[in-house]
Design an enzyme around this catalytic site. Structure first.
Site, mmCIF file in Angstrom:
data_model
loop_
_atom_site.group_PDB
_atom_site.id
_atom_site.type_symbol
_atom_site.label_atom_id
_atom_site.label_comp_id
_atom_site.label_asym_id
_atom_site.label_seq_id
_atom_site.Cartn_x
_atom_site.Cartn_y
_atom_site.Cartn_z
ATOM 1 N N TYR A 15 67.846 39.429 66.108
ATOM 2 C CA TYR A 15 69.014 38.549 65.823
ATOM 3 C C TYR A 15 68.659 36.899 66.320
ATOM 4 C CZ TYR A 15 71.729 42.115 63.616
ATOM 5 O OH TYR A 15 72.126 43.212 62.819
ATOM 6 N N ASN B 124 80.950 46.840 64.147
ATOM 7 C CA ASN B 124 80.574 45.507 64.495
ATOM 8 C C ASN B 124 81.839 44.669 64.364
ATOM 9 O OD1 ASN B 124 77.881 45.309 65.115
ATOM 10 N ND2 ASN B 124 77.216 45.700 62.965
ATOM 11 N N CYS C 295 74.545 50.102 69.640
ATOM 12 C CA CYS C 295 74.014 49.196 68.835
ATOM 13 C C CYS C 295 72.551 49.792 68.894
ATOM 14 C CB CYS C 295 73.815 47.664 69.268
ATOM 15 S SG CYS C 295 73.044 46.623 68.027
ATOM 16 N N ARG D 189 82.335 41.928 53.713
ATOM 17 C CA ARG D 189 81.464 41.281 54.396
ATOM 18 C C ARG D 189 80.540 40.441 53.502
ATOM 19 N NH1 ARG D 189 76.158 45.063 55.958
ATOM 20 N NH2 ARG D 189 74.648 43.522 56.476
HETATM 21 C C1 G6P Z 1 71.316 46.268 62.282
HETATM 22 C C2 G6P Z 1 72.589 46.191 63.313
HETATM 23 C C3 G6P Z 1 73.759 46.879 62.925
HETATM 24 C C4 G6P Z 1 74.288 46.710 61.543
HETATM 25 C C5 G6P Z 1 73.091 46.717 60.723
HETATM 26 C C6 G6P Z 1 73.432 46.553 59.371
HETATM 27 O O1 G6P Z 1 70.656 47.250 62.544
HETATM 28 O O2 G6P Z 1 72.172 46.647 64.573
HETATM 29 O O3 G6P Z 1 74.676 46.407 64.064
HETATM 30 O O4 G6P Z 1 75.353 47.299 61.102
HETATM 31 O O5 G6P Z 1 71.800 46.294 61.080
HETATM 32 O O6 G6P Z 1 72.699 47.063 58.419
HETATM 33 P P1 G6P Z 1 72.907 46.888 56.790
HETATM 34 O O7 G6P Z 1 71.945 47.999 56.199
HETATM 35 O O8 G6P Z 1 74.307 47.273 56.757
HETATM 36 O O9 G6P Z 1 72.514 45.635 56.466
#
Ligand code: G6P
Length: 440
Positions: free
Chosen positions: A257, A150, A172, A96
């Site tokens: 988003y 995801n 989600c 990531r």
């Molecule tokens: C959001 C999205 C998720 C994602 C997450 C990442 O809530 O809806 O799809 O996985 O954020 O969170 P993080 O704490 O891993 O950045």
């Protein structure tokens, strides 16, 4: 369906698992989970044991007869499952971080599920999910696959269009996060808020908001536009304010988003600054995870620690457990999920995945048709859908030109030449997790 429920969670060593366990504990009376199988890969064994230990303590503390099994043997776990949840990350947070950093060098947003990062997460993930589906066809053909992995929209699209498996629901936490955010901003109980959700994953709009059953959209937009309340976001997305006149004209409430699309330059600036100062989101999350796992190791810990709420996935267990509970009990309530469109949004192909309010029945979600999206939102949603379809095809075929096409048509990528440069660097960086591209 058998009386006792067997759940299998693939990616069970995830730091999010205590959320899920808490959700099953809370709903035990209506959803009698008897077996919970947490599955992971050898690299995740240590995390699996730590998080599995906490899961067992949480269940013991709640005094419930749920057996927790920890295993690296996915096939053993899947046998006769009722629900399979997937929450895996191919290449872990290191991959990531590359998705987030590499595009920045080319002046492009680097994000987990949007732009080049989203494409590459899809390319790595889709073949793995399709393999899981093959195992499910053989070992638990009646189960539901509830996918949180995801990019959830693209993964749902790939399963619907590139396998014979139809019992998939993509999930989600963005819609529930928006609902909770609005309730919080208005200072009311979330039960009093309803939202007509429609769009795609991480590209969902609230077409109308209701307070106590009465339309409240214009008043809510007015409040955000005037700066009385924040426009709402998730932990992982910086809360940049919307331009008030744009918001009033849009005729829909954007999700957090949407900032990547309607505020591309400002978000790019924010991301670049953050990457230089505290690290990209993946790098920040790596630190958070380390601390979380230290907490999880504490033998005296028997609840989900509040620190987990620092992650972007807050409320996702509520979404997941309510969904499973509603399928199991044929509740016919309304929940926003990723499912096959079947005409619910006129401008999206029938066989594609959309994220939309649906009636949840024991036969699965029945999307509530909206007619079409407002004209100003329709084009972007269609373009992202085209991107997801082409990206899913690239993931399945490993075809270089198809991957380049997906990269170039993504609205966050400014040119075919830049698309190719990013693609080549990312294909190299992620080589280990992209076996389907090895002959290019
Ligand atoms: C959001 C999205 C998720 C994602 C997450 C990442 O809530 O809806 O799809 O996985 O954020 O969170 P993080 O704490 O891993 O950045």
């Amino acid at each position: 369906m058998s009386k006792d429920v067997k759940i299998v969670t693939i990616g069970g060593g995830s730091s999010y698992t205590p959320e899920l366990v808490e959700g099953f504990i809370k709903r035990y009376d209506s959803l009698p989970v008897r077996e919970l199988w947490l599955v992971d890969i050898p690299e995740g064994q240590e995390k699996l044991e730590t998080v599995g230990g906490l899961a067992k303590r949480m269940i013991k503390e709640a005094g419930l007869p749920i057996d927790v099994h920890l295993t690296l043997d996915r096939r053993e776990a899947l046998k006769d499952a009722d629900f399979v949840t997937t929450q895996l990350r191919v290449g872990l947070l290191e991959a990531r971080a590359k998705d987030e950093r590499i595009p920045l060098k080319y002046g492009v947003i680097g994000q987990e599920t949007n732009g080049p990062g989203g494409l590459f997460k899809g390319l790595r993930t889709i073949p793995v999910i399709l393999d899981i589906v093959k195992d499910m066809e053989e070992l638990c053909p009646n189960a539901w696959l509830i996918n949180f992995t995801n990019p959830a929209g693209m993964v749902t699209e790939a399963v619907l269009r590139h396998s014979d498996w139809k019992k998939i629901i993509g999930l989600c936490n963005v819609p529930v996060g928006m609902k909770m955010g609005i309730a919080d901003q208005l200072g009311v109980d979330p039960e009093r808020i309803q939202i007509d959700f429609a769009g795609l994953n991480h590209m969902i709009y609230g077409l109308n908001v209701y307070l106590d059953g009465e339309i409240y959209t214009d008043q809510y937009i007015e409040k955000i536009a005037s700066g009385d309340v924040s426009s709402g976001t998730m932990r992982n997305i910086v809360d940049l304010k919307w331009e008030p006149d744009f918001l009033k004209a849009l005729q829909a409430i954007p999700c957090p988003y949407h900032r990547y699309y309607y505020k591309t330059s400002e978000m790019f600036e924010e991301e670049s600054k953050a990457a230089a100062e505290e690290g990209t989101r993946a790098e920040v999350v790596q630190k958070l995870e380390k601390d979380l796992f230290e907490l999880y190791k504490d033998e005296d810990l028997t609840i989900k620690p509040p620190q987990l709420e620092e992650r972007g996935g807050a409320y996702y267990s509520d979404a997941a457990c309510s969904l499973i509970d509603s399928i199991y009990n044929d509740r016919r309530d309304i929940q926003p999920v990723n499912t096959i469109n079947n005409g619910a949004i006129a401008s999206i192909p029938d066989d594609s995945a959309v994220e939309i309010n649906s009636v949840i029945t024991k036969e699965g979600p029945k999307p509530i048709a909206i007619g079409d999206l407002p004209v100003a939102t329709r084009g972007l949603v269609q373009q992202i859908k085209s991107f997801e379809r082409v990206a899913a095809e690239a993931a399945v075929t490993g075809n270089y030109q198809t991957a380049l096409l997906a990269m170039t048509i993504n609205p966050l990528v400014p040119s075919d030449i830049i698309a190719k440069e990013i693609l080549d660097e990312m294909l190299k960086a992620h080589q280990e997790y992209l076996p389907q591209f090895q002959n290019n």
